[in-house]
Design a protein around this motif. Sequence first.
Motif, short mmCIF file in Angstrom:
data_model
loop_
_atom_site.label_atom_id
_atom_site.label_comp_id
_atom_site.label_asym_id
_atom_site.label_seq_id
_atom_site.Cartn_x
_atom_site.Cartn_y
_atom_site.Cartn_z
N THR A 190 0.43 -0.73 -0.07
CA THR A 190 -0.19 -0.23 -0.01
C THR A 190 0.74 1.23 0.04
O THR A 190 0.75 2.03 -0.54
N ALA B 158 0.79 4.16 -3.13
CA ALA B 158 0.81 5.70 -2.96
C ALA B 158 2.00 6.68 -3.22
O ALA B 158 2.00 7.89 -3.34
N ASP C 153 2.47 6.56 -6.60
CA ASP C 153 0.75 7.58 -7.60
C ASP C 153 1.62 9.11 -7.06
O ASP C 153 0.92 10.14 -7.64
N ALA D 294 1.30 11.41 1.36
CA ALA D 294 0.00 10.82 0.98
C ALA D 294 0.83 9.60 1.31
O ALA D 294 -0.61 8.06 1.67
N VAL D 295 1.61 8.65 1.64
CA VAL D 295 1.74 7.10 2.07
C VAL D 295 0.98 7.69 3.48
O VAL D 295 -0.07 5.92 4.04
N THR E 260 -2.80 7.23 3.26
CA THR E 260 -3.41 5.98 2.75
C THR E 260 -3.45 4.62 3.45
O THR E 260 -3.75 3.67 3.40
#
Length: 142
Positions: free
Chosen positions: A13, A17, A20, A58-59, A62
């Motif tokens: 995950t 992230a 992305d 973002a990490v 997410t």
Amino acid sequence: MTATDRSTELIQTAAQAAADKLAHDIIAYDVSEVLAITDAFLLASAPNDRQVKAITDAVEETLQREHGAKPIRREGERDGRWVLLDYGDIVVHVQHSEERVFYALERLWKDCPLLELPPDAKATHGKGAEHAEANPESGMRE
């Protein structure tokens, strides 16, 4: 002993992230055999401080949203050159490209098994070098 399923899920995950948000050279190591404090490391880099922060945010967002995971520690955010997110099971390192080259964490963990990453994360390998060649000015410290 190998990384737990939970650690592997968190790494997958986090890697997605980071990809992305256009992180470069994303790689993950299973360090469970050599470290008692965590199962896996995720390394990612970016060409500037602002992008390091965007990837880190973002990490974190997410992992919270998808797994309910919150970091135990978040270090280095003020300088924006190397941010570490410690989740206990995994540790995420997001480094400015210059720090990534200087500290060469891959050299330290090269004997540890690599963890499988999503295709988008795998596609980031070599992007840091491509960016540096295309934008020689971006390597200068801000």
